[in-house]
Scaffold this active site. Structure first.
Site, PDB file in Angstrom:
ATOM      1  N   PRO A   4      -5.237  -9.319   8.684  1.00 41.27           N
ATOM      2  CA  PRO A   4      -6.067  -9.777   7.559  1.00 41.27           C
ATOM      3  C   PRO A   4      -5.305 -10.725   6.619  1.00 41.27           C
ATOM      4  CG  PRO A   4      -6.245  -7.384   7.811  1.00 41.27           C
ATOM      5  CD  PRO A   4      -5.133  -7.849   8.723  1.00 41.27           C
ATOM      6  N   GLU A  51       0.831  -1.194   0.000  1.00 39.65           N
ATOM      7  CA  GLU A  51       0.000   0.000   0.000  1.00 39.65           C
ATOM      8  C   GLU A  51       0.873   1.255   0.000  1.00 39.65           C
ATOM      9  OE1 GLU A  51      -2.410  -0.820   3.464  1.00 39.65           O
ATOM     10  OE2 GLU A  51      -2.995  -2.738   2.581  1.00 39.65           O
ATOM     11  N   HIS A  70      -1.425   1.087  15.737  1.00 38.76           N
ATOM     12  CA  HIS A  70      -0.177   1.483  15.074  1.00 38.76           C
ATOM     13  C   HIS A  70       1.019   1.202  15.976  1.00 38.76           C
ATOM     14  CE1 HIS A  70      -3.306   4.176  13.307  1.00 38.76           C
ATOM     15  NE2 HIS A  70      -2.692   3.876  12.185  1.00 38.76           N
ATOM     16  N   GLU A 101      -4.518  -6.710   2.581  1.00 34.70           N
ATOM     17  CA  GLU A 101      -3.280  -7.367   3.000  1.00 34.70           C
ATOM     18  C   GLU A 101      -3.283  -8.843   2.625  1.00 34.70           C
ATOM     19  OE1 GLU A 101      -5.078  -5.308   4.863  1.00 34.70           O
ATOM     20  OE2 GLU A 101      -3.755  -3.572   5.048  1.00 34.70           O
ATOM     21  N   ALA A 156       2.483  -3.416  11.230  1.00 34.41           N
ATOM     22  CA  ALA A 156       2.370  -4.831  11.634  1.00 34.41           C
ATOM     23  C   ALA A 156       0.961  -5.131  12.129  1.00 34.41           C
ATOM     24  CB  ALA A 156       3.392  -5.160  12.718  1.00 34.41           C
ATOM     25  N   ASP A 157       0.300  -4.135  12.685  1.00 36.04           N
ATOM     26  CA  ASP A 157      -1.083  -4.287  13.163  1.00 36.04           C
ATOM     27  C   ASP A 157      -2.031  -4.683  12.033  1.00 36.04           C
ATOM     28  OD1 ASP A 157      -0.723  -2.276  15.853  1.00 36.04           O
ATOM     29  OD2 ASP A 157       0.525  -1.848  14.131  1.00 36.04           O
ATOM     30  N   TYR A 158      -1.617  -4.444  10.810  1.00 36.90           N
ATOM     31  CA  TYR A 158      -2.497  -4.741   9.677  1.00 36.90           C
ATOM     32  C   TYR A 158      -2.088  -6.026   8.952  1.00 36.90           C
ATOM     33  CZ  TYR A 158      -3.610   0.063  10.791  1.00 36.90           C
ATOM     34  OH  TYR A 158      -3.946   1.205  11.464  1.00 36.90           O
TER      35      TYR A 158
HETATM   36  C1  LIG Z   1      -6.250  -3.080   7.605  1.00 36.72           C
HETATM   37  C2  LIG Z   1      -5.592  -1.752   7.387  1.00 36.72           C
HETATM   38  N1  LIG Z   1      -4.675  -1.604   6.416  1.00 36.72           N
HETATM   39  C3  LIG Z   1      -4.041  -0.426   6.233  1.00 36.72           C
HETATM   40  C4  LIG Z   1      -4.319   0.660   7.031  1.00 36.72           C
HETATM   41  C5  LIG Z   1      -3.553   1.982   6.840  1.00 36.72           C
HETATM   42  N2  LIG Z   1      -4.434   3.023   6.282  1.00 36.72           N
HETATM   43  C6  LIG Z   1      -5.080   3.904   7.064  1.00 36.72           C
HETATM   44  S1  LIG Z   1      -6.091   4.912   6.202  1.00 36.72           S
HETATM   45  C7  LIG Z   1      -5.649   4.200   4.725  1.00 36.72           C
HETATM   46  C8  LIG Z   1      -6.283   4.675   3.454  1.00 36.72           C
HETATM   47  C9  LIG Z   1      -7.769   4.453   3.433  1.00 36.72           C
HETATM   48  O1  LIG Z   1      -8.317   4.986   2.262  1.00 36.72           O
HETATM   49  P1  LIG Z   1      -9.874   5.060   2.015  1.00 36.72           P
HETATM   50  O2  LIG Z   1     -10.493   3.749   2.378  1.00 36.72           O
HETATM   51  O3  LIG Z   1     -10.124   5.553   0.657  1.00 36.72           O
HETATM   52  O4  LIG Z   1     -10.434   6.107   3.105  1.00 36.72           O
HETATM   53  P2  LIG Z   1     -10.115   7.679   3.202  1.00 36.72           P
HETATM   54  O5  LIG Z   1      -8.891   7.849   4.027  1.00 36.72           O
HETATM   55  O6  LIG Z   1      -9.968   8.195   1.833  1.00 36.72           O
HETATM   56  O7  LIG Z   1     -11.287   8.283   3.906  1.00 36.72           O
HETATM   57  C10 LIG Z   1      -4.709   3.192   4.937  1.00 36.72           C
HETATM   58  C11 LIG Z   1      -4.099   2.369   3.887  1.00 36.72           C
HETATM   59  C12 LIG Z   1      -5.283   0.468   8.045  1.00 36.72           C
HETATM   60  N3  LIG Z   1      -5.639   1.469   8.879  1.00 36.72           N
HETATM   61  N4  LIG Z   1      -5.904  -0.728   8.198  1.00 36.72           N
END
Ligand SMILES: Cc1ncc(C[n+]2csc(CCOP(=O)(O)OP(=O)(O)O)c2C)c(N)n1
Ligand SMILES: Cc1ncc(C[n+]2csc(CCOP(=O)(O)OP(=O)(O)O)c2C)c(N)n1
Ligand SMILES: [Mg+2]
Ligand SMILES: [Mg+2]
Lengths: 337, 415, 337, 415
Positions: free
Chosen positions: A89, A29, A129, A60, A84-86
């Site tokens: 999945p 990501e 986090h 993931e 690592a928390d993610y």
């Molecule tokens: C399972 C998981 N993977 C990765 C993340 C890290 N992360 C936090 S916000 C984000 C982007 C999310 O994008 P979107 O779903 O479009 O929501 P937006 O921020 O645009 O509102 C990521 C990858 C997370 N919080 N949880």
């Protein structure tokens, strides 16, 4: 020799690995155009093209699953899980698939791949986090689990991991990314740019998996540590004036039991430290191993200094974190025993 | 609208349960030949209807009709018939072997032989299947030795999986057959990743994902479609809808969706639905999708409509959850009978030759079984040992495993 | 009192719980009309209707996720994962969601739910029908982890788990479902119908979570066991004529450390047994706790008797399984130390 | 077709990167009022087109037009305007507070305020949102005290989450706002489960799932749709497509699909796409879907087309991955400006009154902030302590936690 932060060292390892072997591909990501939220993959897409470094959907399980397919094809994916928390999945893909492939296929298919993930707390990241899930990987046969504590090791271990033919979980203590951290959160710290362990040679070298390092020699007590806690251990030993031998495990599986046993046979005392939740943490394994190998040499019970059995909190971060105070108290106790 | 306190959760139910008289009257089955064959570079949006119909080639008069016909020569079709017969014969014998205690567990493909056998026929060396446990037809068709399969079923010393895996969870890299996992759906996205590697390497090898109707509910099914849709790698994604997932009918996984094939539309993938008991139709659709992939036109999703005639596995007894005679009413018939009928109608086959071939195959399978059993079965003869358990956990055995291995030998009195 | 198999006892607990509290709902793969592949939920749909017992799609993450939503609504889901090996796709929902909900919402939302799953090997199920993942749950704060060894306990612990207001992982040793098993796979066994521990009272009773049970008193060595291994431990102690105290932990989290400490203080020796993979298994936690609580009383290092650090094999099942031979050797060794 | 050795992996790219001149010319935007409003009991198959268009109410002349207009009175629309302004004002102040070190982290909803604010307006007490971190508008609209939000942002002793959670991860059962998880997508299927409970209990409470465009790639998104499709519980499933997922543009999650809304078609769910910056349109569509749910007609999937104007979070700087002026070109405008324009055009509002309200709101928010800061901020003042960390892990603190708690007090010098 140039000094590098841990991030720069990791980035360097990526560049070298991708240059040396075109089978190495990187995805995850935000790792492509942007170069990762921690910037560990910056510059790779520009240099190696979108087919070798690209953004992945937020999935993931899919990231790891796709990497397994690629590895079976003959590539060597080095993928990033954003925290690592993610990894949860993707847990099924990691433990039921990557870890098992070589064995269950009678050696026909293998999954040489590295799953990098920032681990640990100390950045006010709250419960999702900050976690340290190393025990959840160490329990799974078929995986190797690695965690560096310095820029030098980060680069050398990452290169060794990418070259390894087994799946490697590569945990990067995020609190160390931009500077070492000795647990004294309210004091300023020597930055990597002024730190000896930040001397990172140019070009290719590896730090072998499965070899611990004695980072401080001592006679009175052995401290077993990894990642951020290595720095906490060194600092605490120094501050308390205890002649502690600090061992940086570097690889949790396979574990360098020889170095551990030699040290504890010498010191007769042992403290095990980690940031993760206590119950069933990797520290329990270390306590067991020390007892199995060194019971008759022990002059006191092996102590565990760990995070508490609570979710990693946000504002009580420093009440949770096993800093010099908690470790110091344990050292005092064990020295008195 | 006020709260009634009365539950209104909708729980889909199959139309018939034990004791009911099953019919398949509600199933809409187009005439063979009725569905058009678009060019392989068609835009997915222009064939959305193909996800809601059933592509069929063999008519009730045993003729191959319509635009999907004629993808195979008569010789090839005859080979297909033989593959399916070998598969069915092997399944039957190994089912009996399980009852005799020679293996722990078995899963047959009864009634759905055409799906794997015909699909494999459209593949080329270098392509890779990521199968489920009911696609042994891929191996049969690709020429994997039957004795190797049986050695694994019997977990004897020649088992290529060295006793580590359940019998049905085969693997043969050489035959384009990826190691099967016991965890459902995981391999669907792995197939996509494998195909991504093919694209990254600039190769034209095709990755093939396989999944059951029930398993499409897993998150990894979604992951596979997301990655396939985004990176457009050379892959074919196969859903084998055999109506049942152990005791659970397909409506629980499908929900309110019209068909499983229509899942692909949400990802902009060409999505086709095909008569899974029609060997010719399966082959033609497979060929179409594989050509698309090989021409770098992207992934295709295919649903095979078939019926799981037997029990889920040797641990299962379907009479507890579906009418005993449900299989008899299955309107798409039996894949072997249908292909046989077609070949006879075409004049290239006869009842006599069929009976002759059946007995040849019986002999061949029996010989393979004798050969394999002579080596050993689950509890008798030559078996894999502890070393086979400790090896291949890693490329090299690390110290802690070496130690445990030594301890295990001691335990076995060999240390 | 009627004798029941463990399956019958579990079924009985379901009936009683659903009758007593209409908030209890049951779902999972094949649990509805069919009553579960192990028949643990047979009869529930017929008796309580499809809205309270129903089939779920094959999507463990969704099953647990939906259950969390239901629990937050006010229901008490008791769900089945068909095999513990298939809990991994739900691992994120279990550890990041169910386990955390009460804490992270400041106590506003809770997830009272039971996640039942058959665990362990001994049925020639190969690597994905045989695993023992208890350590992966025990490491996670916010979860309780329970594992019965007898029909009596299965019913009482399951009722206690359903009535508990925290999420409970309920592991059912599948080798015990239809009969006890002492690890002697080539000998026949006394069936539950003739076994004392199979006396299961009618009606409601509970076995409290967090209380271990001494199932065999002894003076010379303490054996800590749970699930199938309780029977192996009893049998081995008897066969070898060792005066071992066998403790059935019953609940891994929270753990009854008091009963453990008292016993080891008395015996001075301790062996820990489990079927799971050794490294970072729950046994490591037990070794650590015994060392922390009883170090000065120990006359020998605590021994671990476990499954190997390999995937659970198919045909080498009995080479993998920690049966009386492996345990016996450890007992001999520790008694000689 | 032969192997070229040249990579052909398709990696979707946004049309513009830093340095490019962004336009949104490719976006097809129907006229306001152009899309029909079907009856709530319409068959999903009959409105498949609604997943590929954009439902809009406010015209470029600031009029509410078409069949989706008039779901709100003028007073309600004015309340909506105020909600959005309060939200934006609060976001701006807390962003500054983060820069001042008073909290660790902040996430604003800049540019997408209409989505949550208008949706909440269509809900009733007893319904439950399962939000993401960018739906603070739900809380503002439902009357959750701003000081409570700030107490959480500042992690002070009055923080309802007791310091345990990141600031933005709110929870208020009373206000129908489920505790937000840091793990994406997990709550989408929980919302469906909650709604299943409503159906099981025979209640008419509606569960609402929320997810971002990027997060639809997660398996839990699929799980939510599978369970919604199968059990048809009273829920509304919302996808907020704000074009970006941190640095990743929506094409990586969407792949070859036409729209995110069209994902629902694969599950037989009514699936609508709406202008997320049009307060009136969001409200009207929300009302339609909620009515369906409450009438026990089943789930609806809605995609809100909007734009994340600010950085992903205070840890992010979007100038590294998208043109600085991309937001300026966003063709659906600003939700506050548009609703304001509509109300002024209607004669129930004026620039003066708007300015006056803006300054009132500024005062109100500043007062709340003062009140909250007086209690404490992340590193100063009254804070949650170790007890708050140890409590609520379980209903009752088990022995090992009691022991650890005692040890932590000793460590803090209080034991
Ligand atoms: C399972 C998981 N993977 C990765 C993340 C890290 N992360 C936090 S916000 C984000 C982007 C999310 O994008 P979107 O779903 O479009 O929501 P937006 O921020 O645009 O509102 C990521 C990858 C997370 N919080 N949880
Ligand atoms: C992750 C996971 N969950 C559950 C199971 C148990 N299980 C094995 S086969 C099966 C049914 C699969 O049905 P389907 O996908 O329709 O395939 P079929 O058996 O009909 O070929 C289930 C639930 C499993 N193997 N893996
Ligand atoms: Mg099926
Ligand atoms: Mg987004």
């Amino acid at each position: 020799m140039a000094k590098k932060t841990m991030i720069e060292a990791i980035r360097d390892a990526h560049h070298i690995a991708m240059e040396a072997d075109e089978k190495v591909v990187v995805f995850g990501e935000d790792v492509g155009y942007f170069g990762g939220v921690f910037r560990c993959t910056a510059g790779l897409q520009e240099k190696f093209g979108k087919a070798r470094c690209f953004d992945a959907p937020i999935c993931e399980g899919g990231i790891v699953g796709a990497a397994i397919g690629m590895a079976a094809y003959g590539l060597r994916p080095c993928i990033e899980i954003q925290f690592a928390d993610y990894a949860y999945p993707a847990y099924d893909q990691i433990v039921s698939e990557a870890a098992r492939l070589r064995h269950r296929s009678g050696g026909q298919f293998t999954a040489p791949m590295v799953i990098r993930m920032p681990t640990g707390g100390g950045i006010f990241g709250g419960q999702t986090h900050s976690q340290s899930p190393e025990a959840l990987f160490a329990h799974v046969s078929g995986l190797k689990t690695v965690i560096p504590s310095t820029p030098y090791d980060a680069k050398g271990l990452l290169l060794a991991s990418i070259e390894d033919n087994d799946p490697v979980i590569f945990l990067e203590p995020k609190r160390l990314y931009n500077g070492p951290f000795d647990g004294e959160h309210d004091k300023s710290i020597v930055p990597w740019s002024k730190h000896d362990d930040a001397e990172v040679p140019d070009g290719h070298y590896t730090v072998p998996l499965g070899k611990a390092k004695i980072v401080r020699e001592g006679k009175d007590v052995t401290i077993l540590a990894y990642g951020t806690m290595v720095h906490v251990a060194k600092k605490t030993a120094e501050d308390q004036g205890i002649d502690a031998e600090v061992i940086d495990l570097r690889t949790l599986v396979p574990l360098d039991t020889e170095t551990i046993a030699q040290s504890v046979q010498k010191t007769g005392r042992c403290v095990v430290v980690h940031e993760a939740t206590r119950t069933c943490g990797y520290g329990a394994e270390l306590v067991s191993i020390v007892n199995e190998l060194c019971f008759w040499a022990l002059e006191a019970p092996v102590e565990r200094v760990t995070g508490w059995d609570t979710p990693y909190p946000h504002s009580q971060e420093w009440d949770y974190f096993p800093g010099p105070k908690r470790l110091g108290a344990a050292l005092n106790q064990i020295m008195e025993a | 609208m006020t709260d009634t306190g009365r539950s209104y959760l909708h729980v889909p139910e199959p139309s018939f349960r034990p004791g009911d008289k099953p019919t398949f009257d509600e199933m809409i089955i187009p005439q063979a030949g009725a569905v058009r064959r678009p060019p392989v570079d068609v835009h997915p949006d222009d064939i959305q209807d193909l996800a809601r119909t059933i592509i069929r080639v063999m008519s009730s008069d045993n003729e191959a009709v319509g635009e999907w016909a004629a993808s195979l020569t008569d010789e090839e079709a005859l080979e297909g018939l033989k593959d399916m017969m070998r598969l069915r014969t092997m399944d039957a014998r190994l089912l009996r072997a399980q009852r005799q205690g020679k293996t722990s567990f078995y899963m047959q493909a009864l009634g759905e032989e055409a799906v794997a056998c015909a699909f494999q026929k459209a593949l080329e060396p270098g392509d890779m299947n990521f199968p489920t446990y009911r696609q042994q037809g891929l191996l049969i068709t690709s020429g994997y030795p039957m004795t190797s399969m049986m050695n694994q079923i019997f977990s004897n010393s020649q088992d290529p999986m060295k006793g580590r895996q359940l019998g049905n969870l085969y693997s043969s890299k050489e035959h384009g057959f990826f190691s099967i996992s016991g965890n459902l759906a995981t391999q669907f996205v792995q197939a996509v990743g494998w195909a991504m590697a093919s694209a990254i390497e600039g190769n034209d090898r095709v990755g093939v994902g396989w999944i059951g109707d029930g398993s499409t509910a897993e998150g990894d099914f979604h992951a596979g479609l997301v990655f396939a849709s985004t990176y457009q790698p050379p892959c074919v994604l196969n859903i084998v809808n055999n109506q049942w997932a152990i005791s659970t009918y397909q409506g629980i996984a499908r929900g309110n969706a019209a068909t499983f094939a229509s899942k692909g539309l949400a990802f902009g993938l060409p999505s086709l639905r095909v008569d899974g008991n029609d060997y010719l139709a399966v082959h033609a659709v497979a060929k179409w999708a594989i050509e698309r992939a090989r021409k770098r036109l992207g992934p295709t999703l295919i649903e095979y409509v078939t019926y799981r005639e037997g029990a889920h596995s040797t641990s299962d007894d379907p009479s507890a959850y579906r009418p005993k005679d449900e299989a008899d009413g299955w309107p798409l018939g039996d894949p072997i009978e249908r292909l046989k009928g077609y070949l006879i109608a075409k004049g290239v086959w006869s009842e006599d030759r069929h009976a002759q071939m059946a007995s040849q195959i019986e002999d061949e399978v029996a010989a393979a079984q004798r050969e394999s059993e002579a080596i050993g079965t689950l509890l008798e003869g030559d078996k894999p040992g502890p070393r086979d358990m400790f090896e291949d956990v890693y490329e090299e055995m690390p110290p802690h495993l070496r130690e445990q291995f030594a301890q295990s030998l001691k335990e076995a009195g060999e240390g």
